[in-house]
Design an enzyme around this catalytic site. Structure first.
Site, PDB file in Angstrom:
ATOM      1  N   TYR A 109       0.852  -1.191   0.000  1.00 45.95           N
ATOM      2  CA  TYR A 109       0.000   0.000   0.000  1.00 45.95           C
ATOM      3  C   TYR A 109       0.886   1.239   0.000  1.00 45.95           C
ATOM      4  O   TYR A 109       1.870   1.315   0.741  1.00 45.95           O
ATOM      5  CB  TYR A 109      -0.887   0.005   1.256  1.00 45.95           C
ATOM      6  N   GLU A 197      -3.388   7.571  -4.237  1.00 46.45           N
ATOM      7  CA  GLU A 197      -3.337   6.295  -3.515  1.00 46.45           C
ATOM      8  C   GLU A 197      -3.145   5.143  -4.491  1.00 46.45           C
ATOM      9  O   GLU A 197      -3.824   5.067  -5.514  1.00 46.45           O
ATOM     10  CB  GLU A 197      -4.649   6.092  -2.747  1.00 46.45           C
TER      11      GLU A 197
END
Ligand code: GDP
Ligand code: MN
Length: 385
Positions: A109, A197
């Site tokens: 992530y 993101e």
């Protein structure tokens, strides 16, 4: 402003942030054409909506063959995709992204956003990437690495080292990883992003790093200097009332309750929503007509609120400073005559030219309830509901 994954990836390519090969498709035929261009299977077929959690909702699927790619495209296009971010009503899928399937060794992530407390861009990263990052953040926050970037210094090498170490990036991929983070930061700053993101950022079996997903939000206040990005706006993904309000520079946010309200000034709007709730009712919207609104703007505000079928009563709360009460009252009368209000309206007005304003409303023949103060207004609106 939110943009689609395929647009975010187009932006990534411009900044040399590695992404899988792929293209957007609007029909089964286009999806198959893209798959043919990719020249091999599996391909991934991904619903393009302005919401995450698509994988779990059935909006991201791996197709092992041309036939399956066609079937999956048929299945996803036109479906109402429900994810934890869309709400129960879901979102109609009108576009697909078709990409070359990747051989995933590890899902990581990586994100960047503006941290208001330190007034810096914060880079967040975790080894536990993939579809359950919200749970990681909630249950094991220590597994999320945070790096704060000084806006003058930019990203420092030691910070890239810290990130690479924290994510356990294997040695052959470290250089590529560091380059990706640097480029992503350049993209973030150059485009006035509020969020970038990548979940998951993947490591492939042959030690490549690749952005498998891409989410980019651009600060709407900065759009005036990014005219090129305006073409990325997708009105199909936005609330029609909010789109209408934005045409008139009205600050409007649609909410779940049934009390519509019109207020001048964001602070007063927040206070008005609080007091509506305190009186036991629920606001249907946030509508700030601003300090210097004209009668036309007030008219548009009321018209937009009345478009909303869930609105069962309207509370108008105006403090006449720059916006004079008489101007405001004219707007209300104009709007009421054009739209024909048939639900209760409570008006609380105070400030410059309040007596003239009240007279205009009283002489209008409209069925309005006037309130002496905020508390009285809230009680009257709750009773009306
Ligand atoms: P999201 O659920 O909306 O965040 O959509 P993502 O783009 O993150 O896709 C969801 C999941 O699908 C990812 O976490 C991957 O596990 C899987 N996925 C997406 N693309 C590929 C691919 O090329 N190969 C494989 N094996 N899995 C993929
Ligand atoms: Mn994702």
């Amino acid at each position: 402003m939110k943009i689609h994954e395929y647009q975010a990836k187009e932006l990534f390519r411009k900044y040399d942030v590695p992404v899988p090969q792929g293209q957007v498709a609007f029909s089964r035929e286009e999806a198959l054409n893209v798959a043919d261009l990719l020249g091999g299977y599996p391909v991934v077929v991904k619903a393009q909506i302005h919401a995450g959690g698509r994988g779990k909702g059935g909006g991201v699927k791996l197709a092992p063959s041309r036939q399956e790619a066609g079937n999956i495209a048929d299945e996803i296009l036109g479906m109402t995709l429900v994810t934890h971010q869309t709400g129960p009503e879901g979102r109609l899928v009108q576009k697909l992204l078709v990409e070359a399937g990747q051989d995933i060794a590890k899902e990581l992530y990586l994100s960047m956003l503006v941290d208001r407390e330190t007034a810096k861009v914060v880079i967040m990263a975790s080894r536990e990437g993939g579809m359950d990052i919200e749970e990681v953040a909630a249950n094991t926050p220590e597994k999320i690495i945070k790096i704060y970037v000084d806006p003058l210094m930019g990203i420092q090498n030691y910070q890239l080292g810290e990130l690479g170490f924290g994510l356990a990036i294997p040695k052959p991929a470290r250089k590529q990883f560091a380059g990706l983070v640097r480029q992503l930061y350049t993209l973030f700053v150059a485009n006035d992003c509020s969020l970038v993101e990548i979940n998951p950022l993947i490591l492939t079996a042959d030690d490549q790093v690749l952005a498998l997903d891409a989410k980019v939000d651009i600060d709407s206040n900065a759009m005036f200097r990014h005219k090129d990005l305006l073409e990325y706006r997708d009105l199909d993904e936005e609330d029609p009332q909010e789109v209408e309000a934005s045409k008139f520079n009205l600050n409007y946010v649609n909410l779940d309750g049934n009390v519509g309200n019109i207020v001048n000034g964001a602070g007063l709007a927040m206070a008005t929503m609080d007091i509506i709730k305190l009186a036991g009712a629920e606001p249907a919207n946030f509508m700030d007509v601003g300090g210097g609104a004209s009668a036309d703007q007030v008219e548009n505000a009321l018209r937009i609120i009345l478009m909303d079928e869930k609105v069962k009563a309207v509370l108008i709360n105006i403090f006449g400073g720059i916006l004079r009460c008489d101007i405001f009252a004219e707007g209300v009368v104009q709007a009421a005559k054009k739209t024909g209000i048939n639900i209760p309206v409570v008006v609380r007005m105070e400030g410059t030219n309040v007596d003239e304003g009240k007279k205009i409303l009283a002489d209008s023949g409209l069925d309005l309830t006037s309130a002496v103060d905020l508390k009285d207004a809230a009680a009257k609106i709750a009773a009306a509901i």
